[in-house]
Write a protein that holds these residues in place. Sequence first.
Motif, PDB file in Angstrom:
ATOM      1  N   GLY A  39       0.815  -1.214   0.000  1.00  0.00           N
ATOM      2  CA  GLY A  39       0.000   0.000   0.000  1.00  0.00           C
ATOM      3  C   GLY A  39       0.848   1.264   0.000  1.00  0.00           C
ATOM      4  O   GLY A  39       0.404   2.309  -0.482  1.00  0.00           O
ATOM      5  N   GLN A  40       2.060   1.190   0.540  1.00  0.00           N
ATOM      6  CA  GLN A  40       2.940   2.351   0.565  1.00  0.00           C
ATOM      7  C   GLN A  40       3.334   2.763  -0.851  1.00  0.00           C
ATOM      8  O   GLN A  40       3.310   3.935  -1.199  1.00  0.00           O
ATOM      9  CB  GLN A  40       4.202   2.040   1.397  1.00  0.00           C
ATOM     10  N   SER A  58       8.144   0.967  18.461  1.00  0.00           N
ATOM     11  CA  SER A  58       7.545   1.981  17.586  1.00  0.00           C
ATOM     12  C   SER A  58       6.592   1.369  16.571  1.00  0.00           C
ATOM     13  O   SER A  58       5.670   2.012  16.093  1.00  0.00           O
ATOM     14  CB  SER A  58       8.628   2.772  16.855  1.00  0.00           C
ATOM     15  N   GLU A 106       1.695   1.946  -3.561  1.00  0.00           N
ATOM     16  CA  GLU A 106       0.480   2.373  -4.270  1.00  0.00           C
ATOM     17  C   GLU A 106       0.102   3.803  -3.907  1.00  0.00           C
ATOM     18  O   GLU A 106      -0.264   4.592  -4.780  1.00  0.00           O
ATOM     19  CB  GLU A 106      -0.683   1.431  -3.939  1.00  0.00           C
ATOM     20  N   ALA A 107       0.215   4.123  -2.611  1.00  0.00           N
ATOM     21  CA  ALA A 107      -0.133   5.480  -2.191  1.00  0.00           C
ATOM     22  C   ALA A 107       0.815   6.486  -2.842  1.00  0.00           C
ATOM     23  O   ALA A 107       0.383   7.527  -3.332  1.00  0.00           O
ATOM     24  CB  ALA A 107      -0.076   5.594  -0.666  1.00  0.00           C
ATOM     25  N   ALA A 108       2.103   6.150  -2.859  1.00  0.00           N
ATOM     26  CA  ALA A 108       3.081   7.062  -3.455  1.00  0.00           C
ATOM     27  C   ALA A 108       2.819   7.236  -4.950  1.00  0.00           C
ATOM     28  O   ALA A 108       2.812   8.363  -5.461  1.00  0.00           O
ATOM     29  CB  ALA A 108       4.495   6.536  -3.217  1.00  0.00           C
ATOM     30  N   VAL A 119       7.111   0.634  13.598  1.00  0.00           N
ATOM     31  CA  VAL A 119       7.299   1.116  12.211  1.00  0.00           C
ATOM     32  C   VAL A 119       7.824  -0.020  11.336  1.00  0.00           C
ATOM     33  O   VAL A 119       8.740  -0.700  11.731  1.00  0.00           O
ATOM     34  CB  VAL A 119       8.283   2.311  12.174  1.00  0.00           C
ATOM     35  N   LYS A 147      15.501   1.963   8.256  1.00  0.00           N
ATOM     36  CA  LYS A 147      15.248   1.710   9.674  1.00  0.00           C
ATOM     37  C   LYS A 147      15.208   0.217   9.967  1.00  0.00           C
ATOM     38  O   LYS A 147      15.741  -0.242  10.960  1.00  0.00           O
ATOM     39  CB  LYS A 147      13.903   2.320  10.069  1.00  0.00           C
ATOM     40  N   TYR A 157      11.759   8.402  -1.698  1.00  0.00           N
ATOM     41  CA  TYR A 157      11.178   9.166  -0.601  1.00  0.00           C
ATOM     42  C   TYR A 157      10.298   8.336   0.333  1.00  0.00           C
ATOM     43  O   TYR A 157      10.067   8.725   1.466  1.00  0.00           O
ATOM     44  CB  TYR A 157      10.368  10.353  -1.144  1.00  0.00           C
ATOM     45  N   VAL A 158       9.772   7.213  -0.169  1.00  0.00           N
ATOM     46  CA  VAL A 158       8.806   6.469   0.646  1.00  0.00           C
ATOM     47  C   VAL A 158       9.345   5.099   1.069  1.00  0.00           C
ATOM     48  O   VAL A 158       9.356   4.769   2.254  1.00  0.00           O
ATOM     49  CB  VAL A 158       7.468   6.313  -0.114  1.00  0.00           C
ATOM     50  N   PRO A 165      13.543   5.005   2.746  1.00  0.00           N
ATOM     51  CA  PRO A 165      13.699   5.511   4.117  1.00  0.00           C
ATOM     52  C   PRO A 165      13.103   4.571   5.171  1.00  0.00           C
ATOM     53  O   PRO A 165      13.664   4.423   6.255  1.00  0.00           O
ATOM     54  CB  PRO A 165      12.926   6.840   4.097  1.00  0.00           C
ATOM     55  N   GLN A 166      11.982   3.944   4.832  1.00  0.00           N
ATOM     56  CA  GLN A 166      11.398   2.989   5.790  1.00  0.00           C
ATOM     57  C   GLN A 166      12.229   1.720   5.859  1.00  0.00           C
ATOM     58  O   GLN A 166      12.321   1.080   6.905  1.00  0.00           O
ATOM     59  CB  GLN A 166       9.969   2.627   5.382  1.00  0.00           C
TER      60      GLN A 166
END
Lengths: 227, 240
Positions: free
Chosen positions: A126-127, A225, A129-131, A227, A152, A144-145, A148-149
């Motif tokens: 979904g990340q 967290s 797709e959203a981007a 994430v 981490k 950018y999406v 970076p995730q």
Amino acid sequence: MQGLTDLVDKYFSLPVIKEVLPYLLKGALFTILFSAASEIIGIIIGLLTSIVRVTRIKVLNHLAIVYVDLFRGTPLLMQIIFIYYALPYIGINLPAPIAGIAALSINSGAYVTEIFRAGIESIDKGQMEAARSLGMSYIKAMRYVIIPQTIKRVLPPLTNEFVALIKDSSLLSVIAISELLRTAKEMMTWKLNPSSLTAAAILYLIITLPLTRYVSYMESKLKRSGV
Amino acid sequence: MIKIVNLHKKFGTLEVLKGVNLEVNKGEVMVIIGPSGSGKSTLLRCINLLEKPTSGQIFFDGEDITAKKVNKNLVRQRLGMVFQSFNLFPHMTALGNVTIAPLQVLKMKKDEAKKRGVELLIKVGLKDKIDVYPNQLSGGQKQRVAIARALAMNPEAMLFDEVTSALDPELVKEVLDVMKDLAKSGMTMLVVTHEMGFAREVGSHLIFMDEGQILEEGRAADIFDNPQHPRAKAFLDAVL
């Protein structure tokens, strides 16, 4: 009791350790330099190869699979020997330090590829797709999406990889690079006393322990967290 | 504004859309209802080119966006989409989520993007959540950020894919209220939803889909009051 005294004399002799320590520190410095350089190059190789893997760019993807399988599936010692001793026959003469860093980087790159690939694929689809639905190109969405995730999430396994690399760099002793373990072995024959090995072991721990502690810390933080 | 002609979509052997024809004009709020698996979401995803239609055409302002040479990124910039699962970017604040696309895609100036982002977050009622990360937001707040994020690109139409289905019941209203305001402001909207109250109140047009086909189409109020197709009738009887 005699056995215990002998053990202390042979493996924990403070006078010997005191005498060899400056040499060992120099070896440790080499170990850190070789490992750090190889890890950085390995990360660059691994990041690029993992992107080839997740985007399934046709021919490159197959090459990437072969690369990862080859270098994860054979002993590093063998890879070092091939790069240093066999490549000169086809005209590639690398000085020992370059051959050493090349072998460690290429080997590490194979492991890093899989770490990054698993990291990228663990990000919810979904990340992406959203981007994309916002009009971002695939490259921008990655930049950018997704990446970076991913960073981490891959820091802990990447640090574990680095710890393994630091220990594996001791294999460079076969091509006469004076890293920590080779220096310790030289000191052992010079002093006819293996206490230098003990000292080297402690130095390895001093280098790796902060890293392994950092991994535990990061992992518990990530867990919290979510994430 | 959006015209769909004989759209088919197959996943392997499963045919999810079986020849859909639809026209949405500027300023309309087209509500799409129907049972699960009827192809509603797939239809929206085809319009945003997240799915590639097996055959058929989709025209957006007269341009066939299913054509090979079409720049998908440009099409998507003009079509906002909001998802059931929010899909906020967890490593960015609410404002970061709203400004990332204007900054990186439209190359908007930083202070301009920020100003507009703050405006949008205020508009969706999240003035005090501007610098908060998604994991500290409720579902309803997340979805409102997602709507603001889509609006930040100044889209010509908005697609809503079951945006309240993942929300606790008491959080549904705050999201629907934002969508109502948006509809009043004249935004062209395609809304897949199970919220029949919303469909009736806000929808200007309504289609009922089942098994990959549009079985009923017309003004929302007419269909609710007087459904023609027996399946639409049965569905509305069951959910109302």
